[in-house]
Design an enzyme around this catalytic site. Structure first.
Site, PDB file in Angstrom:
ATOM      1  N   ASP A 183      -8.578  -5.255  -6.458  1.00 14.07           N
ATOM      2  CA  ASP A 183      -8.255  -4.227  -5.470  1.00 14.07           C
ATOM      3  C   ASP A 183      -9.079  -2.978  -5.764  1.00 14.07           C
ATOM      4  O   ASP A 183      -8.844  -2.286  -6.761  1.00 14.07           O
ATOM      5  CB  ASP A 183      -6.759  -3.905  -5.517  1.00 14.07           C
ATOM      6  CG  ASP A 183      -6.290  -3.093  -4.310  1.00 14.07           C
ATOM      7  OD1 ASP A 183      -7.136  -2.414  -3.691  1.00 14.07           O
ATOM      8  OD2 ASP A 183      -5.089  -3.145  -3.994  1.00 14.07           O
TER       9      ASP A 183
ATOM     10  N   HIS B 190      -7.357  -5.774  -1.496  1.00 15.84           N
ATOM     11  CA  HIS B 190      -6.143  -5.115  -0.987  1.00 15.84           C
ATOM     12  C   HIS B 190      -5.505  -5.988   0.098  1.00 15.84           C
ATOM     13  O   HIS B 190      -5.609  -5.682   1.287  1.00 15.84           O
ATOM     14  CB  HIS B 190      -6.545  -3.744  -0.438  1.00 15.84           C
ATOM     15  CG  HIS B 190      -5.447  -2.756  -0.311  1.00 15.84           C
ATOM     16  ND1 HIS B 190      -4.730  -2.276  -1.383  1.00 15.84           N
ATOM     17  CD2 HIS B 190      -4.928  -2.123   0.776  1.00 15.84           C
ATOM     18  CE1 HIS B 190      -3.849  -1.392  -0.969  1.00 15.84           C
ATOM     19  NE2 HIS B 190      -3.927  -1.286   0.334  1.00 15.84           N
TER      20      HIS B 190
ATOM     21  N   SER C  82       0.825  -1.185   0.000  1.00 10.44           N
ATOM     22  CA  SER C  82       0.000   0.000   0.000  1.00 10.44           C
ATOM     23  C   SER C  82       0.874   1.256   0.000  1.00 10.44           C
ATOM     24  O   SER C  82       1.707   1.435  -0.886  1.00 10.44           O
ATOM     25  CB  SER C  82      -0.964  -0.056   1.183  1.00 10.44           C
ATOM     26  OG  SER C  82      -2.116   0.688   0.939  1.00 10.44           O
TER      27      SER C  82
END
Length: 667
Positions: free
Chosen positions: A315, A346, A209
């Site tokens: 995602d 994610h 991320s």
């Protein structure tokens, strides 16, 4: 908005990891090899680093690296906190070791990994628990692990600037220090210098991320000493996190995100930076200099490190356009690379393919940081999850023979219900829908064969052969709005029953168990044992596998929107998310064009009806096998191909076109 505990959001393969106890029997021999074999000769013969060093007795220390910036405006250069865990023995032997680094804003506010682990410290301020397994596993194998607090977070000076110069410099300065090009100190405010004589300067960055995003940004500087990066679910251009060609993907903006991760010191001193973040990211979706600074794709030509991209194809936090455009830019510049694509949203691969992930990452770092000739760079470039826990590989990605194919929507038996063909629709053919912000891609797909007022859907008949989409698609739409503002969505759908990962569920495709497995060595304050996970599966009747959005007011420029003139036609191209999906024989392929995709983009300021000119609307889709593959899979299921087509030796009509090279799907 960003920041969940597992991510950025607010709101090989044959060498399975062996049980840790089995390493004990190899330890003495491996240690002897390390002690007596020069590093260069060792690389030619050793294929895997072994856990021969003590994690319990590892050196744990902190330094503060001078970034050369003064983000908080206090007249002093900002220092970022760097927590280090490294084996004690190599320094005693006069050996220098490489570094694995995770630079993160989350070490004190939100935690890392599925269990939201935070850094913890002893009375001296040295790290006790370093989140995730990297230090537990790699330190005994002769690596140092370095956890960097981005500027303005945890124990670092400065301000959070969300992917900008300060964020990137936070980590780049550390690599410079590891290579003797920057200064560091033993305390945050003191003058005693700290040196990195224990490292050879070879660094690999990893992170999920925001962390992985910083790895992309640092690699794009071309900094010497960075040998590889492993960006997981990472952003490549921050504009594409918040907007899709002018259509807002999230409420808020970078300033909200900065406020969430800031340290108390930063909250007290960084109002000016916050104001710049607000001013530079207007909710109009217009491109500004703030976005240019945070667009690493434009700087891909500077990348000198190898890149191991990992992303969930579903995602919906860091949308997959981010990995697709990054991958294509890296390919265009000849960067050595590898990719894993899962069915998750994610999620870190440690939580959906743990054994294979640790083994592959071990080999990757051994090769690029220790120089071992273990063949990892010669293995298949791509691993792709086809069904939950079922993976396929490709020698290159996208596969050889992948070619952009123009697929056209054509009218059908009812308004808003049509087909897909290689020939365009006749001039004057239209389809209309009214934006309904309460509807989304799943409701559109569920009613694909019904004439509904909120979408236009176009499908093939059941395919006679599998049809694989690999890469990034584009959909060009010509539409006439009834109001001065309009948003558009386009999605590709696999119509047919399947069992997939429940990417929209609470675990984003995984379930967390109660048992633990261990990956490395532990101490009383830092366990190497993590909760097990399994696939969260869901039976579905259709799968949306690629999507894209745009504000029609950005038709003339991706950088600036304008009000629309009702009754006037406009043409805009939507960039669909990168993916790799096989629509199996017996299923149908669908293209849906609609307005607001509820939950994924925000609605416009009005509620327009849009009339789509089908003759001037088309999708460019990267099919493996190109137009020929589409024609074979849809043989006999839709209108003739028309003039300009040619017959292959097998009698399958295929439009003449220039085949694209693998990995280059930018058109």
């Amino acid at each position: 908005m960003l920041i969940r505990t597992r991510g950025i959001r607010l709101r090989t393969r044959s060498n399975r990891l062996r049980p840790l106890r089995s390493f004990v029997f190899a330890a003495v021999a491996a240690l002897a090899a390390v002690l007596v074999t020069p590093a260069g000769a060792q690389a030619a013969h050793v294929r895997e680093s072994q856990p021969v060093y003590s994690y319990e007795n590892a050196i744990r220390e902190a330094v503060w690296v001078d970034t050369g910036l003064d983000g908080d405006g206090d007249g002093k250069s900002d220092r970022v906190a760097v927590d280090i865990v490294r084996p004690r023995e190599p320094a005693q032997q006069g050996r220098k070791i490489p570094v694995i680094m995770d630079a993160s804003p989350y070490y004190s506010c939100c935690g890392r990994g599925n269990e939201s682990q935070l850094k913890t410290y002893d009375a001296n301020g040295d790290v006790v628990q370093m989140p995730l397994f990297y230090d537990n596993y790699f330190v005994p194998r002769g690596y140092a692990f370095v956890g960097v607090d981005l500027a303005g977070t945890n124990r670092s000076d400065g301000c959070v600037d969300v992917g900008g110069r300060s964020d990137v410099q936070s980590a780049k300065a550390v690599i410079d220090w590891l290579n003797g090009r920057a200064r560091a100190y033993t305390t945050r405010t003191g003058s005693e210098r700290a040196t990195a004589g224990w490292t050879n300067g070879r660094t690999g960055m990893i992170g999920k991320s925001w962390d992985g995003t910083i790895a992309n940004g640092v690699a794009a500087t071309g900094v010497a000493g960075l040998k590889t990066i492993v960006p997981i679910s990472a952003i490549s251009s921050w504009y594409d996190y918040y907007f899709a060609k002018g259509a807002p993907l999230y409420d808020g903006g970078p300033a909200d995100l900065a406020g969430y991760v800031e340290s108390p010191d930063a909250q007290a001193h960084c109002a000016a930076v916050q104001q710049k973040l607000v001013a530079g990211s207007p909710r109009t979706g217009d491109w500004t200099n703030l976005w240019t600074e945070r667009d690493y794709v434009r700087q891909a030509g500077n990348v000198r490190a190898s890149v191991f991209v990992v992303h969930g194809m579903q995602d919906l936090n860091v949308r997959t356009k981010n990995f697709g455009q990054w991958w294509d830019a890296l390919a265009a510049h000849g960067v050595e690379r590898k990719i894993w694509l899962s069915q998750t949203s994610h999620v870190d691969p440690f939580d959906y393919r743990r054994g294979d992930w640790v083994a592959t990452l071990h080999q990757w770092f051994d090769h690029y940081l220790l120089g071992y000739d273990n063949g990892v760079e010669r293995r298949p470039m791509a691993d792709i999850e086809r069904h939950p826990d079922q993976w396929s590989t490709d020698r290159v990605w996208p596969p050889a023979g992948t070619a952009t194919t123009v697929v056209n929507p054509v009218s059908g038996p009812a308004p808003g219900v049509g087909g897909l063909a290689l020939s365009p629709a006749p001039a004057g053919t239209t389809s209309a829908f009214t934006d309904n912000p309460a509807q989304d891609e799943t409701s559109w797909a569920a009613q694909i064969d019904k004439s509904t007022p909120d979408k236009a859907g176009f499908t093939t008949q059941p395919l006679t052969k599998d049809l694989r989409v690999s890469g990034s698609s584009k959909v060009t739409v010509t539409a006439t709005p009834t109001t001065s503002s309009a948003h558009l969505s386009a999605v590709l759908v696999d119509l047919g029953p399947d069992t997939i990962r429940n990417y929209a569920g609470a675990g984003e495709g995984i379930l967390t168990g109660t048992d633990r497995t261990c990956w490395g060595e532990s101490t009383a304050g830092d366990s190497s044992c993590f909760l097990t996970t399994s696939a969260d599966k869901k039976d579905v009747g259709y799968t949306v596998f690629s999507r894209g959005w745009a504000d029609l007011g950005h038709y003339a420029s991706a950088t600036k929107g304008v009000p629309l003139t009702p009754g006037k036609p406009y043409t805009i191209t939507l960039d669909l998310a990168a993916t790799d999906h096989v629509v199996p024989a017996g299923h149908r392929l669908a293209l849906i064009v609609a307005g607001t995709d509820n939950g994924l983009i925000n609605p416009p300021t009005s509620t327009p009806t849009l009339t789509v000119d089908l003759a001037r609307t088309a999708a460019k889709v990267p099919f493996v096998g190109g137009p020929w593959a589409f024609a074979r899979a849809t043989s006999g299921t839709h209108p003739q191909l028309g003039a300009g087509s040619s017959l292959t030796p097998k009698g399958v009509p295929v439009p003449r076109m220039t085949q694209r090279l693998p990995g280059d799907l930018r058109r």
